[in-house]
Structures are given as structure tokens and as C-alpha cells.
Design an enzyme around this catalytic site. Structure first.
Site, PDB file in Angstrom:
ATOM      1  CB  SER A 110      -0.948   0.016   1.213  1.00  0.00           C
ATOM      2  OG  SER A 110      -2.008  -0.876   1.009  1.00  0.00           O
ATOM      3  CE1 TYR A 216      -4.835   2.937   4.090  1.00  0.00           C
ATOM      4  CE2 TYR A 216      -5.649   1.073   2.832  1.00  0.00           C
ATOM      5  CZ  TYR A 216      -4.630   1.964   3.137  1.00  0.00           C
ATOM      6  OH  TYR A 216      -3.423   1.876   2.492  1.00  0.00           O
ATOM      7  CG  ASN A 218      -6.995  -1.955  -0.957  1.00  0.00           C
ATOM      8  OD1 ASN A 218      -6.054  -1.236  -0.659  1.00  0.00           O
ATOM      9  ND2 ASN A 218      -7.196  -3.130  -0.380  1.00  0.00           N
ATOM     10  N   GLY A 356       2.786  -0.753   4.248  1.00  0.00           N
ATOM     11  CA  GLY A 356       2.115  -1.545   3.235  1.00  0.00           C
ATOM     12  C   GLY A 356       2.484  -3.011   3.288  1.00  0.00           C
TER      13      GLY A 356
END
Length: 421
Positions: A110, A216, A218, A356
Site C-alpha cells: 500500500s 480505508y 483499496n 504496506g
């Protein structure tokens, strides 16, 4: 936890099971959560190429602590007023004695979100998109809620469903594309197109009204990838090269795309599972990260990440006004536009960071001082498992390393990740 030899891996039993989906979602989100696996046999620290600041026993100790806690390998790079320090601990590959390369490539997960946000904000600076303009105006083919703005994508306030699985407001888990467990393992080489990921997310109900919360997701950054491509007329990978990688001479960084092999020297991550009463360990250094397009599909090195963090926070990639917008944290989780804003407490100040991980086996983190002159970048590998294993040690170890770098190892320094106001 004591260090175990590689031969002990298949004999180790998982005695504690925790919820797979919640921890998997947290790791895919880039949170500082990971599974300490089986430690490797050779865990001494390698400190090559003596440069100013190389004799840093406190950094060696903080690096070694990851392996002592059960991680297979770790590589760390620190740049500060004492110079540049690099070190590694553990092993590059289970069953071998070679240590992880101090500038080997790894799946950075990430951390790519910071790159995506930077490119989007560069387009804002050029007048090609509006930060508070509806995303639907640029990507009409998806039928997005017109209240969702570019800012909301970068800030995780859009309310869109996370395509790798998400939770309803009532707490019920809604599955998405498998990103954990044996199902992920069996499909880890499958390729996905960004549009496919977005359409899956949009087939699910929104989690909240746009702009009313922050969670959060993606999906936000895969949409941001498509936004960059639509506005520029070039691929995301081409734009990344043109805008960031080439100007900063980041030769060890690339978008993974459908590539499954890490280039050059690299440490190996692993996945452990049980089948027919037997524990098996699979090398997962090869995996396809098109699953996380624009949101977690970066290959990089500690040197390149340090160079990027320094340039970004030093004002070399964005105008001051937009860098300020990027570093303005939302009060819920301290996330700005592609960056976490973390207050380390008195005497330490604020750092800007993003951690990440791909689905399994690898973790990375990137920290910088506000002026970009002090950076900490690292990658860790471990033996993962379906339950993700105990998560408590990873955050503590990262906090200790952050304390050593940004707080001078002050006892009791407040490195708890809390939003900077």
C-alpha cells in the site's frame, strides 16, 4: 519468542486462531499489522559499506529485534543528520544462511497509494482535474455517485465498498475477491483488470454517504489509477515513470502489473497452511498483485523509497499548497491524501508515513520528517498463515525503530500512532 531453525517450521503448530477476515483487511489496508512467523536460523545483522553514521548499535539492535520476535528477515535504511545507515538481519531464504540484501527488491504493498495520490495532485496542480470535482465527470462509465470527489478517493471518505472484502455497518463481513487463506494461495497468480475490481466494488452497496466517514478502502485508489490514465491518456506505469521514477532516478521501483517475479536480489516470504493433517510451507515470493491495482502493486527498494519520501516532503514533487492538502489529516484515522500523519509526542514531532503489505509474506514501511531530511524505510518477511498469526509484536517493533530514528531513543517517547491535529 525464541528463534527457531528452518527445520522446525513444519513441526510448529498453530495454537491460537484469530479472525481471518478482520486481520487480513487490516493488513491489506497498509496498517501496521503483520504475522510474526517462524524465525530463521542465522539472524545476525549485516552492516555493509561503511559510511558516515554506520556505527549505530541502537539501530542494529532495533533491526535484530524483528528476527528475535519471529520474522524471517528484515532490511532497514535510515538517513539522518549522522549520515546513512543500512542493515539487515535474519535470512534471505529459509534453509540458507545468506542475509537479506540491504537494498533488495520487495513487494511494497500500500505504499503505492502515496505515489498514486502524488500523481493525482500533480494533475490538480496542472489544472487537469479538480480536487473537489466529481470523479464521475472524469470516469462517467462507472455511474459513480456524483457526490464522490477526487479528494474523497484520496482521503478514503468516498464510502465505496472494498473489493477485497468489507464489513457492513452492522459488522457483517461481505466477501470480495479472495485475499486471504487457502483460496488466495490457490489463486495468487490470477490477473485482474482495474475496471474489473472497480465494477465488483460498485456491485455492492455503499458503506456510508460520501464525505460522512473515513474507512480505508483499496477501491478508492484503483479508481484514482483509472483517473490518472483517463486524464493523461497514458498508462499508470508510464505516468509513474515520467512524473516520479525517472526524475528521481528510482531505478529499482516499478508497478508490478501482472508481473509475478521480484527482480534482482530479494528476500523470500512464505505462507503456511495445514492440509490433511500436515503443515505445509509455500514460498510466495512470486505472486500477482494486479489484485491491488494502484492500491498495493508496487515493487521497490529501501533506497528508492527513501529518495521518494525525501523528495515529496522536501517539496520537490508538489507545490506547497497541495503538499499541505496532502498532509492535512482527517480526524478519524489521521490520514490525509495518501499519507498518514503521525504525532510522535513531545521532543519527537510529527512524521509522515505509509506502511504496506501485499496479501501475505511481506511488509514495508516508509517514514519521513516534515522537511524530508530524515527518513526510515524498511521491508520485512515472515512465514504467514491463514489466521495471520499474532499481530502484537510487529507494531511494537516498528514503534521501537521509529523511536530510535525520530526520537533519539528517548525512553517513553510517545510513538503510539495517533493523528496529528
Amino acid at each position: 519468542m525464541k528463534t527457531q531453525s528452518p527445520s522446525a517450521i513444519t513441526q510448529t503448530r498453530v495454537s491460537r486462531r484469530v479472525a481471518v477476515t478482520a486481520l487480513a483487511a487490516a493488513l491489506l489496508a497498509g496498517a501496521a499489522v503483520a504475522a510474526p512467523g517462524v524465525a530463521a536460523a542465522d539472524s545476525s545483522v549485516a552492516v555493509p559499506q561503511a559510511t558516515a553514521g554506520q556505527d549505530r548499535p541502537e539501530l542494529q539492535k532495533a533491526t535484530q529485534a524483528f528476527v528475535d520476535a519471529g520474522f524471517a528477515g528484515v532490511q532497514v535504511r535510515v538517513h539522518d543528520e549522522q549520515g546513512e545507515w543500512v542493515g539487515s538481519a535474519g535470512v534471505r531464504k529459509l534453509g540458507q544462511s545468506a542475509k537479506p540484501p540491504t537494498n533488495g527488491s520487495f513487494w511494497a504493498g500500500s505504499i503505492v497509494k502515496t505515489f498514486t495520490a502524488t500523481m493525482a495532485l500533480q494533475l490538480v496542480a496542472e489544472g487537469k482535474i479538480g480536487l473537489d470535482a466529481p470523479v464521475a465527470g472524469y470516469l462517467p462509465e462507472f455511474g459513480l455517485d456524483r457526490r464522490i470527489t477526487v479528494r474523497m478517493l484520496l482521503q478514503h471518505t468516498s464510502g465505496l465498498f472494498n473489493y477485497t472484502g468489507d464489513f457492513d455497518p452492522d459488522g457483517k463481513y461481505v466477501p470480495g475477491i479472495p485475499a486471504a487463506g487457502k483460496e488466495w494461495l490457490d489463486n495468487r497468480f490470477r490477473s485482474y483488470r482495474p475496471e474489473e475490481l472497480v465494477r465488483l466494488a460498485l456491485s455492492k452497496p455503499a458503506r456510508f454517504e460520501p464525505g460522512t466517514d473515513q474507512i480505508y478502502t483499496n477501491t478508492n485508489y484503483t479508481l484514482a489509477l483509472l483517473l490518472v490514465e483517463k486524464v493523461t491518456g497514458r498508462s499508470y506505469a508510464e505516468e509513474l515513470q515520467r512524473r516520479i521514477l525517472r526524475p528521481l532516478k528510482m531505478r529499482g521501483t516499478t508497478v508490478a502489473g501482472i508481473r509475478t517475479q521480484l527482480p534482482g536480489p530479494h528476500a523470500h516470504g512464505y505462507y503456511r497452511y495445514e492440509e490433511d493433517g500436515q503443515e505445509k510451507v509455500v514460498d510466495i515470493s512470486r505472486q500477482n498483485l494486479s489484485l491491488l491495482a494502484g492500491a498495493g502493486d508496487l515493487i521497490s527498494t529501501t533506497q528508492d523509497l527513501a529518495r521518494f519520501a525525501s523528495a515529496l516532503n522536501g517539496g520537490k514533487l508538489l507545490p506547497a499548497k497541495l503538499l499541505g492538502e496532502m498532509r492535512k489529516p482527517h480526524p478519524k484515522m489521521g490520514y490525509g491524501l495518501g499519507l498518514f500523519v503521525q504525532d510522535l509526542g513531545p521532543g519527537c514531532g510529527t512524521v509522515y508515513q505509509h506502511n504496506g503489505s501485499p496479501p501475505h509474506g511481506y511488509g514495508a514501511f516508509m517514514y519521513s520528517s516534515p522537511d524530508g531530511r530524515k527518513t526510515l524505510t524498511a521491508s520485512v518477511t515472515w512465514v504467514d498463515e491463514a489466521t495471520r498469526g499474532p499481530a502484537k509484536d510487529y507494531k511494537k517493533l516498528v514503534d521501537k525503530l521509529v523511536q530510535e530514528v525520530f526520537c533519539g531513543g528517548q525512553a517513553g517517547a510517545a510513538v503510539e500512532a495517533k493523528p496529528a491535529r
